[in-house]
Design an enzyme around this catalytic site. Structure first.
Site, PDB file in Angstrom:
ATOM      1  NE  ARG A  22     -37.389 -20.482  14.320  1.00 17.15           N
ATOM      2  CZ  ARG A  22     -37.668 -19.260  13.832  1.00 17.15           C
ATOM      3  NH1 ARG A  22     -38.764 -18.656  14.212  1.00 17.15           N
ATOM      4  NH2 ARG A  22     -36.904 -18.694  12.964  1.00 17.15           N
ATOM      5  NE  ARG A  26     -30.644 -18.021  11.336  1.00 20.08           N
ATOM      6  CZ  ARG A  26     -31.432 -16.964  11.205  1.00 20.08           C
ATOM      7  NH1 ARG A  26     -31.168 -16.067  10.299  1.00 20.08           N
ATOM      8  NH2 ARG A  26     -32.470 -16.815  11.982  1.00 20.08           N
ATOM      9  NE  ARG A  35     -29.945 -20.985   6.150  1.00 20.19           N
ATOM     10  CZ  ARG A  35     -29.594 -20.024   5.323  1.00 20.19           C
ATOM     11  NH1 ARG A  35     -28.375 -19.988   4.826  1.00 20.19           N
ATOM     12  NH2 ARG A  35     -30.472 -19.099   4.983  1.00 20.19           N
ATOM     13  CG  ASP A  72     -40.820 -21.272   8.454  1.00 19.44           C
ATOM     14  OD1 ASP A  72     -40.058 -20.893   9.357  1.00 19.44           O
ATOM     15  OD2 ASP A  72     -41.764 -20.574   8.032  1.00 19.44           O
ATOM     16  CE1 TYR A 149     -44.058 -14.089   8.497  1.00 16.12           C
ATOM     17  CE2 TYR A 149     -45.375 -15.287  10.105  1.00 16.12           C
ATOM     18  CZ  TYR A 149     -44.200 -14.649   9.749  1.00 16.12           C
ATOM     19  OH  TYR A 149     -43.171 -14.557  10.641  1.00 16.12           O
TER      20      TYR A 149
HETATM   21  O1  CP3 Z   1     -36.009 -26.273  15.840  1.00 16.30           O
HETATM   22  C1  CP3 Z   1     -36.953 -25.670  15.310  1.00 16.30           C
HETATM   23  O2  CP3 Z   1     -37.918 -25.240  15.993  1.00 16.30           O
HETATM   24  C2  CP3 Z   1     -36.865 -25.440  13.844  1.00 16.30           C
HETATM   25  C3  CP3 Z   1     -38.130 -25.518  13.088  1.00 16.30           C
HETATM   26  C4  CP3 Z   1     -38.835 -24.180  12.918  1.00 16.30           C
HETATM   27  C5  CP3 Z   1     -38.424 -23.136  12.031  1.00 16.30           C
HETATM   28  N1  CP3 Z   1     -39.398 -22.205  12.020  1.00 16.30           N
HETATM   29  C6  CP3 Z   1     -37.182 -23.108  11.238  1.00 16.30           C
HETATM   30  C7  CP3 Z   1     -36.656 -21.811  10.726  1.00 16.30           C
HETATM   31  C8  CP3 Z   1     -40.033 -23.796  13.493  1.00 16.30           C
HETATM   32  C9  CP3 Z   1     -40.850 -24.527  14.550  1.00 16.30           C
HETATM   33  C10 CP3 Z   1     -40.375 -22.539  12.912  1.00 16.30           C
HETATM   34  C11 CP3 Z   1     -41.626 -21.846  13.221  1.00 16.30           C
HETATM   35  C12 CP3 Z   1     -41.830 -20.468  12.771  1.00 16.30           C
HETATM   36  N2  CP3 Z   1     -41.427 -19.875  11.597  1.00 16.30           N
HETATM   37  C13 CP3 Z   1     -42.600 -19.520  13.484  1.00 16.30           C
HETATM   38  C14 CP3 Z   1     -43.304 -19.788  14.783  1.00 16.30           C
HETATM   39  C15 CP3 Z   1     -42.351 -19.762  15.919  1.00 16.30           C
HETATM   40  C16 CP3 Z   1     -41.870 -18.385  16.293  1.00 16.30           C
HETATM   41  O3  CP3 Z   1     -40.653 -18.234  16.397  1.00 16.30           O
HETATM   42  O4  CP3 Z   1     -42.715 -17.519  16.487  1.00 16.30           O
HETATM   43  C17 CP3 Z   1     -42.594 -18.334  12.750  1.00 16.30           C
HETATM   44  C18 CP3 Z   1     -43.272 -17.038  13.126  1.00 16.30           C
HETATM   45  C19 CP3 Z   1     -41.853 -18.571  11.546  1.00 16.30           C
HETATM   46  C20 CP3 Z   1     -41.611 -17.633  10.423  1.00 16.30           C
HETATM   47  C21 CP3 Z   1     -40.161 -17.414  10.207  1.00 16.30           C
HETATM   48  N3  CP3 Z   1     -39.324 -18.328   9.595  1.00 16.30           N
HETATM   49  C22 CP3 Z   1     -39.399 -16.268  10.517  1.00 16.30           C
HETATM   50  C23 CP3 Z   1     -39.931 -15.023  11.204  1.00 16.30           C
HETATM   51  C24 CP3 Z   1     -38.101 -16.522  10.089  1.00 16.30           C
HETATM   52  C25 CP3 Z   1     -36.958 -15.565  10.093  1.00 16.30           C
HETATM   53  C26 CP3 Z   1     -36.413 -15.382  11.452  1.00 16.30           C
HETATM   54  C27 CP3 Z   1     -35.130 -16.129  11.528  1.00 16.30           C
HETATM   55  O5  CP3 Z   1     -34.921 -16.807  12.547  1.00 16.30           O
HETATM   56  O6  CP3 Z   1     -34.349 -16.014  10.589  1.00 16.30           O
HETATM   57  C28 CP3 Z   1     -38.055 -17.826   9.551  1.00 16.30           C
HETATM   58  C29 CP3 Z   1     -36.884 -18.552   9.013  1.00 16.30           C
HETATM   59  C30 CP3 Z   1     -36.502 -19.807   9.725  1.00 16.30           C
HETATM   60  N4  CP3 Z   1     -37.359 -20.783  10.132  1.00 16.30           N
HETATM   61  C31 CP3 Z   1     -35.184 -20.207  10.040  1.00 16.30           C
HETATM   62  C32 CP3 Z   1     -35.268 -21.448  10.666  1.00 16.30           C
HETATM   63  C33 CP3 Z   1     -34.138 -22.302  11.160  1.00 16.30           C
HETATM   64  C34 CP3 Z   1     -33.927 -19.441   9.700  1.00 16.30           C
HETATM   65  C35 CP3 Z   1     -33.586 -19.812   8.283  1.00 16.30           C
HETATM   66  C36 CP3 Z   1     -32.122 -19.786   8.026  1.00 16.30           C
HETATM   67  O7  CP3 Z   1     -31.444 -20.808   8.248  1.00 16.30           O
HETATM   68  O8  CP3 Z   1     -31.652 -18.739   7.556  1.00 16.30           O
END
Ligand code: CP3
Length: 337
Positions: A22, A26, A35, A72, A149
């Site tokens: 990740r 943010r 964003r 994502d 999910y």
């Molecule tokens: O640099 C990177 O790795 C970004 C790419 C990426 C995202 N999500 C972007 C994202 C990757 C590889 C993921 C994978 C992901 N998404 C997983 C597996 C990895 C892990 O952390 O377990 C899971 C379970 C998700 C599901 C998910 N997406 C959640 C639980 C959330 C909310 C939590 C949060 O951080 O807000 C997201 C949203 C998300 N995915 C964001 C980003 C950058 C935040 C969105 C925003 O900008 O508001």
């Protein structure tokens, strides 16, 4: 070859490669700008020039050895008929959870993939702009984590609804995991064709399952997904939380296993013979002082295998992480020749 790809294959490297799960997100001010410009997280993911730009941001700032395509795990479910949103708080929400076997029957995987061309275009653009020694990682969610999910309708703390559905409908749940495995196999192959140098499968919620359930339900689906990449020559990384699953992960057709912070790294090295180990600093440590980060990172490196090791966190970086903590983490690893 890049330091990252060499380490994926257990080859000799001058120092451990490093990237952060990740790493685009943010905690980076330039991410928040991009964003806002895109209007929403989903629009950002689905606009390849912007998604490629965000993919590169953490590499530019910290010089990571690998970039991960910005997307994502839920996005490739949209072509199967799953509708979801990313509200500002609380993680992704499905419009309608798929709670029952009748709901799973309605999943319609497109025959030859499709609906995810934007991810391929993001990868192609990012690869063109990356330094040649920096690898680009493609990714997908693992069948169990995606199934959670679908059944829960969002991020769950204990995954009770998904575990109950598995227990109540074992045959149908097996089928659900197979459908997801096949759809993700097509999706990863599309990413490799677009230029991804390695792939990572995220089983973020593995920890919720017993070893027996994981062996019976999840391992066959993961094998099916990973085997689809056999002919590509691209390294496969599996991230799974849960030390009790290491003996099962040891048998998977993948080159590397990414472990969470609960697992001692030297232990993981011994439990995964012949595989590269990735991880595993507790992301919460990056909320502490630079000195604390330095000491904890050194301890991580001291426990890491000497060959076949990729430095990373034990889970995704937290949104409130100070930039200075990330620099300290990366510089401590760079100093480890
Ligand atoms: O640099 C990177 O790795 C970004 C790419 C990426 C995202 N999500 C972007 C994202 C990757 C590889 C993921 C994978 C992901 N998404 C997983 C597996 C990895 C892990 O952390 O377990 C899971 C379970 C998700 C599901 C998910 N997406 C959640 C639980 C959330 C909310 C939590 C949060 O951080 O807000 C997201 C949203 C998300 N995915 C964001 C980003 C950058 C935040 C969105 C925003 O900008 O508001």
């Amino acid at each position: 070859v890049s330091r990252f790809l060499a380490a994926c294959r257990g080859g000799a490297v001058d120092r451990p490669p490093v990237w952060i799960m990740r790493q685009a997100g943010r905690y980076l001010p330039e991410y928040r700008v991009a964003r806002a410009r895109a209007g929403s997280f989903l629009a950002l993911c689905r606009t390849p020039p912007l998604a490629a730009e965000v993919t590169l941001q953490p590499v530019r700032r910290f010089g990571f050895d690998a970039a991960i395509v910005f997307s994502d795990i839920l996005l490739p479910l949209a072509p199967l008929g799953v509708e979801f949103a990313f509200p500002d708080e609380g993680g992704p929400r499905l419009d309608r959870p798929l709670a029952q076997p009748e709901d799973w029957d309605r999943l319609r995987p497109p025959e030859h993939g499709g609906g995810t061309a934007f991810v391929a275009e993001t990868i192609a653009r990012a690869v063109r702009q990356l330094p040649p020694e920096t690898a680009l990682i493609g990714f997908c969610g693992a069948p169990w984590t995606l199934a959670s999910y679908l059944v829960e309708g969002g991020t769950s703390r204990d995954h009770v609804a998904a575990r109950a559905a598995l227990a109540a409908h074992p045959r149908e749940f097996h089928r659900l995991l197979d459908v997801l495995a096949d759809a993700m196999a097509v999706y990863l192959l599309q990413q490799v064709a677009a230029g991804a140098h390695a792939v990572q499968v995220f089983d973020s919620w593995a920890l919720a399952l017993s070893a027996d359930t994981y062996a019976e339900f999840v391992v066959p689906a993961l094998e099916r997904l990973l085997r689809a990449l056999d002919g590509t020559g691209v390294p496969r990384i599996v991230y799974a939380s849960g030390a009790h699953l290491l003996p099962l992960l040891a048998g998977l057709p993948c080159e590397a296993v990414s472990v969470d912070w609960r697992v001692p790294l030297d232990w993981a090295g011994r439990a995964l013979p012949g595989k590269t180990v990735q991880g595993n600093l507790d992301p919460a440590v990056l909320l502490a002082s630079p000195d604390t980060v330095r000491v904890a990172t050194r301890a991580m490196l001291a426990a890491a295998p000497t060959r076949g090791y990729i430095a990373n966190l034990g889970h995704g970086i937290l949104p409130g992480t100070p930039l200075e903590a990330v620099s300290t983490f990366v510089e401590t690893i760079r100093g480890a020749a």
